[in-house]
Scaffold this motif. Structure first.
Motif, PDB file in Angstrom:
ATOM      1  N   LYS A   2       0.826  -1.205   0.000  1.00  0.00           N
ATOM      2  CA  LYS A   2       0.000   0.000   0.000  1.00  0.00           C
ATOM      3  C   LYS A   2       0.863   1.259   0.000  1.00  0.00           C
ATOM      4  O   LYS A   2       1.876   1.336   0.707  1.00  0.00           O
ATOM      5  CB  LYS A   2      -0.902  -0.005   1.232  1.00  0.00           C
ATOM      6  CG  LYS A   2      -1.838   1.185   1.304  1.00  0.00           C
ATOM      7  CD  LYS A   2      -2.725   1.108   2.531  1.00  0.00           C
ATOM      8  CE  LYS A   2      -3.624   2.330   2.592  1.00  0.00           C
ATOM      9  NZ  LYS A   2      -4.483   2.309   3.785  1.00  0.00           N
ATOM     10  N   GLY A  47      -7.298   8.556  -1.738  1.00  0.00           N
ATOM     11  CA  GLY A  47      -6.415   7.637  -2.449  1.00  0.00           C
ATOM     12  C   GLY A  47      -5.670   6.679  -1.547  1.00  0.00           C
ATOM     13  O   GLY A  47      -4.834   5.906  -2.021  1.00  0.00           O
ATOM     14  N   GLY A  48      -5.940   6.708  -0.246  1.00  0.00           N
ATOM     15  CA  GLY A  48      -5.324   5.776   0.683  1.00  0.00           C
ATOM     16  C   GLY A  48      -4.128   6.313   1.443  1.00  0.00           C
ATOM     17  O   GLY A  48      -3.511   5.591   2.240  1.00  0.00           O
ATOM     18  N   ASP A 115      -8.697  11.635  -8.649  1.00  0.00           N
ATOM     19  CA  ASP A 115      -8.733  10.230  -8.269  1.00  0.00           C
ATOM     20  C   ASP A 115      -7.303   9.692  -8.228  1.00  0.00           C
ATOM     21  O   ASP A 115      -6.745   9.305  -9.259  1.00  0.00           O
ATOM     22  CB  ASP A 115      -9.586   9.436  -9.258  1.00  0.00           C
ATOM     23  CG  ASP A 115      -9.805   7.994  -8.816  1.00  0.00           C
ATOM     24  OD1 ASP A 115      -9.035   7.499  -7.971  1.00  0.00           O
ATOM     25  OD2 ASP A 115     -10.742   7.353  -9.322  1.00  0.00           O
ATOM     26  N   LYS A 117      -6.185   7.014  -6.644  1.00  0.00           N
ATOM     27  CA  LYS A 117      -6.075   5.558  -6.681  1.00  0.00           C
ATOM     28  C   LYS A 117      -5.747   5.057  -8.083  1.00  0.00           C
ATOM     29  O   LYS A 117      -4.969   4.106  -8.259  1.00  0.00           O
ATOM     30  CB  LYS A 117      -7.376   4.917  -6.193  1.00  0.00           C
ATOM     31  CG  LYS A 117      -7.567   4.985  -4.681  1.00  0.00           C
ATOM     32  CD  LYS A 117      -8.836   4.266  -4.262  1.00  0.00           C
ATOM     33  CE  LYS A 117      -9.012   4.321  -2.749  1.00  0.00           C
ATOM     34  NZ  LYS A 117     -10.269   3.652  -2.330  1.00  0.00           N
ATOM     35  N   GLU A 118      -6.323   5.685  -9.091  1.00  0.00           N
ATOM     36  CA  GLU A 118      -6.063   5.262 -10.463  1.00  0.00           C
ATOM     37  C   GLU A 118      -4.589   5.450 -10.834  1.00  0.00           C
ATOM     38  O   GLU A 118      -4.001   4.603 -11.501  1.00  0.00           O
ATOM     39  CB  GLU A 118      -6.955   6.032 -11.433  1.00  0.00           C
ATOM     40  CG  GLU A 118      -8.417   5.643 -11.367  1.00  0.00           C
ATOM     41  CD  GLU A 118      -9.212   6.229 -12.517  1.00  0.00           C
ATOM     42  OE1 GLU A 118      -8.628   6.960 -13.335  1.00  0.00           O
ATOM     43  OE2 GLU A 118     -10.432   5.961 -12.588  1.00  0.00           O
ATOM     44  N   ASN A 121      -2.525   2.775  -9.060  1.00  0.00           N
ATOM     45  CA  ASN A 121      -2.702   1.472  -9.710  1.00  0.00           C
ATOM     46  C   ASN A 121      -1.921   1.378 -11.006  1.00  0.00           C
ATOM     47  O   ASN A 121      -1.319   0.336 -11.317  1.00  0.00           O
ATOM     48  CB  ASN A 121      -4.190   1.215  -9.969  1.00  0.00           C
ATOM     49  CG  ASN A 121      -4.964   0.938  -8.697  1.00  0.00           C
ATOM     50  OD1 ASN A 121      -4.379   0.574  -7.682  1.00  0.00           O
ATOM     51  ND2 ASN A 121      -6.269   1.115  -8.737  1.00  0.00           N
TER      52      ASN A 121
END
Length: 343
Positions: A2, A47-48, A115, A117-118, A121
């Motif tokens: 993560k 986004g973490g 965004d 997270k995208e 990833n």
């Protein structure tokens, strides 16, 4: 693994936004009554990201006062103060021992609601050493531009090209996912820039630099018209067709429009404008303008302008295409045009 850490560079002086930045650093200028930077921090949290390092410089005490500890956004914020300006890559180098193997880095002087997270990833999927968020702009000459190959890898990159050097309108939006290993190429003890110096060096060494087409809102807020634009963009997207009847009385309102908590508009005509919290507008005409917090505007006309905090605009005054410093008083029947300071 993560990605849980981010470094946000917020050390610039914002000289093109003076006099608004005479009393505050650029990243905390208001977008709908919130510090511009807070939108980016929220994006990081979604986004973490759990820990945000703010690399501060100019008027850092104001930064801490406005942003706080991150609890509102659900992250932990730690403030890091540069003794000597180190540049965007140099500031991250100073934090090297605190960082995980993969981290996010971002320029804090933009308005961004994205965004993340995208992008994370895509960074993981491609095995890139560095992933750079990209967006389209009409005039790319003030930014770093990129050319992508068929796999989205950045094959060519040029910082602030001259008009005859432009080969793309895809620009670096200043939000990165990076492997800590690349920091070994950042020299200690001198100014070193992430975009201008580190990115081209990594490309020359054959590292994979991935381009990520960003989703969400992004605007550079380097100039007054950009700050106004960010406010109007968000007002249009977030408050279209809102019932403002509790805040306006006997006024004609043309969207985009926003008025903050404690604000009042009475007997006025207001179009494409933002009236910030605790500001009152009476019997006035306001168009294409940003009125910051705690202002009083009475029987006046304002167009194409930004009015700093705590200003008083008196009867008959006209303000055209101007920026007023915090605490400015414009006397009765005075005309201010093309001004970038207190009157």
């Amino acid at each position: 693994m993560k990605v849980r850490q981010a470094v946000v560079m917020v050390g610039g002086k914002g000289t093109r936004l003076r006099p608004l930045t005479d009393n505050r650093p650029k990243p905390i200028l208001p977008v709908l009554d919130r510090p511009c930077l807070s939108y980016l921090i929220e994006s990081l949290a979604r986004g973490g990201i759990e820990k945000v390092f703010l690399a501060c410089g100019y008027r850092s005490e104001k930064m801490a006062e406005a942003i706080g500890d991150g609890s509102k956004e659900g992250v932990s914020i730690e403030y890091f103060y540069e003794d000597v300006p180190a540049g965007t890559a140099g500031a991250i180098k100073l934090l090297e021992d605190e960082l995980d193997d993969t981290f996010v880095a971002a320029n804090g002087d933009v308005f961004a609601d994205i965004d993340l997270k995208e992008e994370i990833n895509e960074h993981k999927r491609t095995g890139a050493a560095l992933t750079i968020s990209l967006t389209h702009v009409d005039n790319p000459c003030e930014f770093g531009i990129s050319r992508l190959d068929d796999e989205g890898r950045i094959s060519e990159f040029k910082e602030k090209p001259k008009p005859d050097e432009v080969f793309s309108n895809l620009i670096n939006a200043g939000i990165y996912v990076a492997e800590k290993d690349i920091l070994k190429y950042v020299p200690k003890g001198r100014m070193y820039d992430f975009s201008k110096e580190l990115t081209p060096d990594l490309m020359s060494r054959g590292y994979r630099i991935q381009g990520h087409m960003m989703n969400g809102m992004w605007m550079d807020v380097g100039r007054p018209k950009d700050l106004y634009g960010a406010n109007i963009l968000l007002a249009d997207r977030s408050f279209r067709n809102k019932d403002w009847s509790n805040f306006v009385s006997g006024s004609k309102i043309t969207e985009p429009f926003y008025i903050g908590q404690g604000g009042k508009a009475t007997g006025s005509e207001i179009s494409s404008s933002v009236i910030s919290k605790d500001s009152t507008v009476t019997g006035s005409r306001i168009s294409d303008s940003l009125i910051m917090a705690g202002c009083s505007v009475s029987d006046a006309a304002i167009s194409g302008s930004i009015i700093g905090e705590g200003c008083t605009i008196k009867k008959g005054a006209r303000i055209i295409n101007s920026i007023l410093a915090d605490g400015t008083t414009v006397d009765e029947n005075k005309i201010v045009t093309g001004s970038a300071g207190a009157q």
